[in-house]
Design an enzyme around this catalytic site. Structure first.
Site, PDB file in Angstrom:
ATOM      1  N   GLU A  83       0.846  -1.192   0.000  1.00  0.00           N
ATOM      2  CA  GLU A  83       0.000   0.000   0.000  1.00  0.00           C
ATOM      3  C   GLU A  83       0.880   1.239   0.000  1.00  0.00           C
ATOM      4  O   GLU A  83       0.445   2.320   0.372  1.00  0.00           O
ATOM      5  CB  GLU A  83      -1.021  -0.003   1.142  1.00  0.00           C
ATOM      6  N   CYS A 120      -3.715  -3.981   4.418  1.00  0.00           N
ATOM      7  CA  CYS A 120      -2.739  -4.987   4.889  1.00  0.00           C
ATOM      8  C   CYS A 120      -3.111  -6.418   4.514  1.00  0.00           C
ATOM      9  O   CYS A 120      -2.273  -7.310   4.622  1.00  0.00           O
ATOM     10  CB  CYS A 120      -2.593  -4.911   6.404  1.00  0.00           C
ATOM     11  N   THR A 163       3.310   3.757  15.444  1.00  0.00           N
ATOM     12  CA  THR A 163       3.164   2.373  14.951  1.00  0.00           C
ATOM     13  C   THR A 163       3.796   2.183  13.573  1.00  0.00           C
ATOM     14  O   THR A 163       3.515   1.210  12.888  1.00  0.00           O
ATOM     15  CB  THR A 163       1.675   1.966  14.885  1.00  0.00           C
ATOM     16  N   HIS A 244      -2.581 -10.405  12.033  1.00  0.00           N
ATOM     17  CA  HIS A 244      -2.091  -9.099  11.586  1.00  0.00           C
ATOM     18  C   HIS A 244      -1.783  -8.259  12.824  1.00  0.00           C
ATOM     19  O   HIS A 244      -2.630  -8.139  13.713  1.00  0.00           O
ATOM     20  CB  HIS A 244      -3.131  -8.398  10.709  1.00  0.00           C
ATOM     21  N   ASN A 328       4.662  -1.732  12.419  1.00  0.00           N
ATOM     22  CA  ASN A 328       3.697  -2.251  11.435  1.00  0.00           C
ATOM     23  C   ASN A 328       4.332  -2.293  10.049  1.00  0.00           C
ATOM     24  O   ASN A 328       4.806  -1.275   9.557  1.00  0.00           O
ATOM     25  CB  ASN A 328       2.450  -1.346  11.418  1.00  0.00           C
TER      26      ASN A 328
HETATM   27  P1  HMG Z   1      -3.166   6.743  21.077  1.00  0.00           P
HETATM   28  O1  HMG Z   1      -4.525   7.313  21.114  1.00  0.00           O
HETATM   29  O2  HMG Z   1      -2.043   7.700  21.043  1.00  0.00           O
HETATM   30  O3  HMG Z   1      -2.936   5.746  22.271  1.00  0.00           O
HETATM   31  O4  HMG Z   1      -3.029   5.828  19.806  1.00  0.00           O
HETATM   32  P2  HMG Z   1      -3.913   5.356  23.488  1.00  0.00           P
HETATM   33  O5  HMG Z   1      -4.116   6.522  24.368  1.00  0.00           O
HETATM   34  O6  HMG Z   1      -5.118   4.617  22.938  1.00  0.00           O
HETATM   35  O7  HMG Z   1      -2.954   4.335  24.226  1.00  0.00           O
HETATM   36  C1  HMG Z   1      -2.585   3.136  23.608  1.00  0.00           C
HETATM   37  C2  HMG Z   1      -2.617   2.047  24.693  1.00  0.00           C
HETATM   38  O8  HMG Z   1      -1.591   2.332  25.631  1.00  0.00           O
HETATM   39  C3  HMG Z   1      -3.920   1.987  25.489  1.00  0.00           C
HETATM   40  O9  HMG Z   1      -4.131   0.608  25.791  1.00  0.00           O
HETATM   41  C4  HMG Z   1      -3.584   2.741  26.758  1.00  0.00           C
HETATM   42  O10 HMG Z   1      -4.368   2.372  27.886  1.00  0.00           O
HETATM   43  C5  HMG Z   1      -2.142   2.353  26.955  1.00  0.00           C
HETATM   44  P3  HMG Z   1      -5.629   0.000  25.767  1.00  0.00           P
HETATM   45  O11 HMG Z   1      -6.355   0.706  26.850  1.00  0.00           O
HETATM   46  O12 HMG Z   1      -6.187   0.304  24.401  1.00  0.00           O
HETATM   47  O13 HMG Z   1      -5.429  -1.457  25.983  1.00  0.00           O
HETATM   48  N1  HMG Z   1      -1.346   3.312  27.735  1.00  0.00           N
HETATM   49  C6  HMG Z   1      -0.464   2.950  28.692  1.00  0.00           C
HETATM   50  N2  HMG Z   1      -0.100   1.736  29.173  1.00  0.00           N
HETATM   51  C7  HMG Z   1       0.860   1.697  30.160  1.00  0.00           C
HETATM   52  N3  HMG Z   1       1.438   2.818  30.669  1.00  0.00           N
HETATM   53  C8  HMG Z   1       1.095   4.039  30.217  1.00  0.00           C
HETATM   54  C9  HMG Z   1       0.103   4.143  29.180  1.00  0.00           C
HETATM   55  N4  HMG Z   1      -0.444   5.175  28.515  1.00  0.00           N
HETATM   56  C10 HMG Z   1      -1.336   4.655  27.626  1.00  0.00           C
HETATM   57  N5  HMG Z   1       1.683   5.123  30.725  1.00  0.00           N
HETATM   58  C11 HMG Z   1      -3.922   4.261  18.246  1.00  0.00           C
HETATM   59  C12 HMG Z   1      -3.485   4.482  19.676  1.00  0.00           C
HETATM   60  C13 HMG Z   1      -4.102   2.760  17.979  1.00  0.00           C
HETATM   61  C14 HMG Z   1      -5.251   4.973  18.002  1.00  0.00           C
HETATM   62  C15 HMG Z   1      -2.840   4.842  17.287  1.00  0.00           C
HETATM   63  O14 HMG Z   1      -1.605   4.211  17.491  1.00  0.00           O
HETATM   64  C16 HMG Z   1      -3.217   4.766  15.836  1.00  0.00           C
HETATM   65  O15 HMG Z   1      -3.985   5.549  15.308  1.00  0.00           O
HETATM   66  N6  HMG Z   1      -2.628   3.789  15.085  1.00  0.00           N
HETATM   67  C17 HMG Z   1      -2.866   3.620  13.662  1.00  0.00           C
HETATM   68  C18 HMG Z   1      -4.110   2.838  13.390  1.00  0.00           C
HETATM   69  C19 HMG Z   1      -3.966   1.384  13.807  1.00  0.00           C
HETATM   70  O16 HMG Z   1      -2.875   0.850  13.932  1.00  0.00           O
HETATM   71  N7  HMG Z   1      -5.109   0.706  13.979  1.00  0.00           N
HETATM   72  C20 HMG Z   1      -5.118  -0.703  14.305  1.00  0.00           C
HETATM   73  C21 HMG Z   1      -6.318  -1.444  13.731  1.00  0.00           C
HETATM   74  S1  HMG Z   1      -6.505  -1.086  11.992  1.00  0.00           S
HETATM   75  C22 HMG Z   1      -5.283  -2.069  11.236  1.00  0.00           C
HETATM   76  O17 HMG Z   1      -4.721  -2.933  11.845  1.00  0.00           O
HETATM   77  C23 HMG Z   1      -4.991  -1.779   9.812  1.00  0.00           C
HETATM   78  C24 HMG Z   1      -3.678  -1.075   9.535  1.00  0.00           C
HETATM   79  O18 HMG Z   1      -2.597  -1.967   9.686  1.00  0.00           O
HETATM   80  C25 HMG Z   1      -3.704  -0.473   8.128  1.00  0.00           C
HETATM   81  C26 HMG Z   1      -4.035  -1.388   6.961  1.00  0.00           C
HETATM   82  O19 HMG Z   1      -4.771  -2.359   7.024  1.00  0.00           O
HETATM   83  O20 HMG Z   1      -3.552  -1.018   5.903  1.00  0.00           O
HETATM   84  C27 HMG Z   1      -3.429   0.098  10.478  1.00  0.00           C
END
Ligand code: HMG
Length: 445
Positions: A83, A120, A163, A244, A328
């Protein structure tokens, strides 16, 4: 019937590394544990200035073909999943073939080449295409070179920036494979979603939180669909479940949901009932809110049970060991998870031949696919030939300012040149632009 599957696999990481807890977290003013514990990541891979999706793909493919003694005539298809493509017409597979023809005597003149897109999940779709082509008897005794290659960059400041990652996985799909045989049965969960997309733009538009929910929903549907053709899935049927892995924390969520799903109405549910009660059933609740609250409570209990923790440690944790260090790789990510599991087994002297993997692929937009793989007799030799640890250890550790520069180097909108941080060594490198805007590549001894 002969088996069809992955005969050999190769791994190629971008040669630079960003330390997330050590370098990224302090710049963002975040607790390093958000990355190590929350997302489950310690590092991301990036390409050096002379690397891109073609060099990583070609370098992985060359190593694979060389190791397996394959010649261009043995390859009837070259399919690239990406992609991160830079051309809406000419597929990356043609560039990869051009690279490989610099180092092999023969040509890929009679190989069918293409490029597949569905976020992906397209890496797995290419493996499928190869499987179907061989099963249809159209391969004339040849195998397919399938490559998943991506430079997974997000816009600076996007929540997804933590990521990122870059690398390629090359696979040779053939009859009587040495690594894994693929099941005929597959399950799909697919829907028109807009959680993550790149409408003619390099960096994705992402609704990160929603993307997590969409991943879980589609994966559950794919599992249900898989069971409708292959029968019930039981957690003890599979040695590993490579999924994935956009970041390991995502797989942690998916694994918990999957475990709840597949243990419903089993002896495991009965056994766990003494500790955390039985799984809530919708018919037992008057309203949706009470039902979802009870599910949440059950899941919190489930993840603390020894039974679940042991299953997770044995079946899931080994699949995310590499991903923790590289981030990723989009289309390559589930294939990295498979390598990670098999490598873990080899290092722990497990005999995997004949054992099963439950493989869950996913692409935003959105589609999940589930199938099963049976580990083949030659798996240990194949996995022992990989140099994953050396590649990871040899990566150049970027300072923050260097990271900012290299992000710009790979940003199609910015025209930045920096000195490479590593020296090319027996590999394909990007060698500038041709008169029609095409990219040029050269093999460096
Ligand atoms: P964010 O909002 O910055 O992070 O981004 P958050 O606040 O949600 O924190 C992440 C985790 O860390 C949470 O865990 C927090 O609690 C924890 P959860 O509650 O969800 O289990 N956390 C802590 N833990 C320990 N100590 C601390 C602490 N602080 C926080 N101090 C987000 C997270 C995934 C939204 C961001 O990384 C993002 O936008 N990523 C890109 C999208 C993505 O990867 N999505 C995944 C599903 S879609 C997919 O897999 C397809 C993809 O590969 C693309 C494709 O298919 O082409 C992306």
């Amino acid at each position: 019937m002969t088996t069809v599957g992955i005969d050999a696999i190769e791994f190629r990481t971008g040669k630079l590394k960003l330390d997330l807890p050590g370098t990224f977290a302090p710049q963002k003013g975040e607790d390093p544990e958000k990355y190590t514990k929350g997302l489950g990541l310690t590092g991301s891979s990036f390409p050096d200035s002379y690397e891109d999706i073609v060099t990583m793909a070609a370098n992985a493919s060359y190593r694979l073909m060389d190791r397996k003694g394959l010649e261009p005539d043995d390859v009837g298809r070259i399919d690239v999943a990406t992609e991160s493509s830079f051309d809406n017409s000419k597929p990356v597979s043609t560039y990869v073939a051009g690279c490989l023809e610099q180092v092999f005597d023969g040509e890929f003149g009679h190989a069918n080449k293409g490029e597949r897109k569905f976020a992906c999940v397209s890496g797995t779709q290419c493996v499928d295409d190869a499987y179907n082509w061989i099963r249809a008897g159209r391969n004339r005794g040849r195998g397919a070179l399938v490559i998943a290659t991506d430079t997974a960059l997000y816009a600076r400041g996007d929540a997804g920036e933590a990521t990122q990652g870059a690398g390629a996985v090359a696979m040779y799909v053939d009859e009587d494979p040495d690594l894994v045989a693929l099941s005929t049965e597959q399950g799909y969960g697919s829907a028109d979603e807009t959680d993550f997309l790149k409408p003619n733009q390099q960096f994705p538009s992402v609704d990160g939180k929603r993307s997590v929910q969409v991943y879980l929903a589609r994966m559950r549907e794919a599992l249900v669909d898989y069971q409708s053709v292959a029968g019930r899935v039981h957690p003890d049927d599979f040695t590993y479940a490579p999924f994935h892995t956009p970041f390991p924390g995502m797989v942690r969520k998916a694994a918990l949901l999957a475990y709840r799903h597949v243990t419903r109405d089993t002896a495991i549910e009965d056994e766990l009932a003494e500790e955390i009660g039985r799984q809530p059933r919708r018919e037992g609740f008057d309203d949706e809110e009470a039902f979802t609250g009870a599910i949440r409570e059950y899941m919190d209990g489930l993840k603390g049970t020894d039974r679940y923790r042991e299953w997770y440690a044995e079946t899931i944790d080994p699949t995310i060991e590499i991903s923790r260090e590289v981030g990723n790789w989009y289309t390559g990510s589930v294939h990295v998870a498979r390598i990670s599991a098999l490598k873990h087994a080899l290092e722990n002297d497990r005999d995997l031949a004949g054992e099963k993997l439950l493989v869950g692929s996913y692409g935003s937009g959105a589609q999940a696919e589930i199938h099963v793989e049976t580990v083949a007799d030659g798996w240990a030799e194949e996995v022992a030939a990989l140099d994953v640890d050396d590649q990871l250890a040899d990566r150049y550790d970027l300072e923050w300012a260097e990271y900012e520069e290299i992000h710009d180097v790979h940003n199609h909108e910015t025209d930045v040149e920096v000195e490479p941080r590593t020296a090319p060594d027996a590999e394909f490198v990007f060698d500038g632009w041709g008169p029609m805007g095409e990219r040029k590549y050269r093999y460096v001894e």
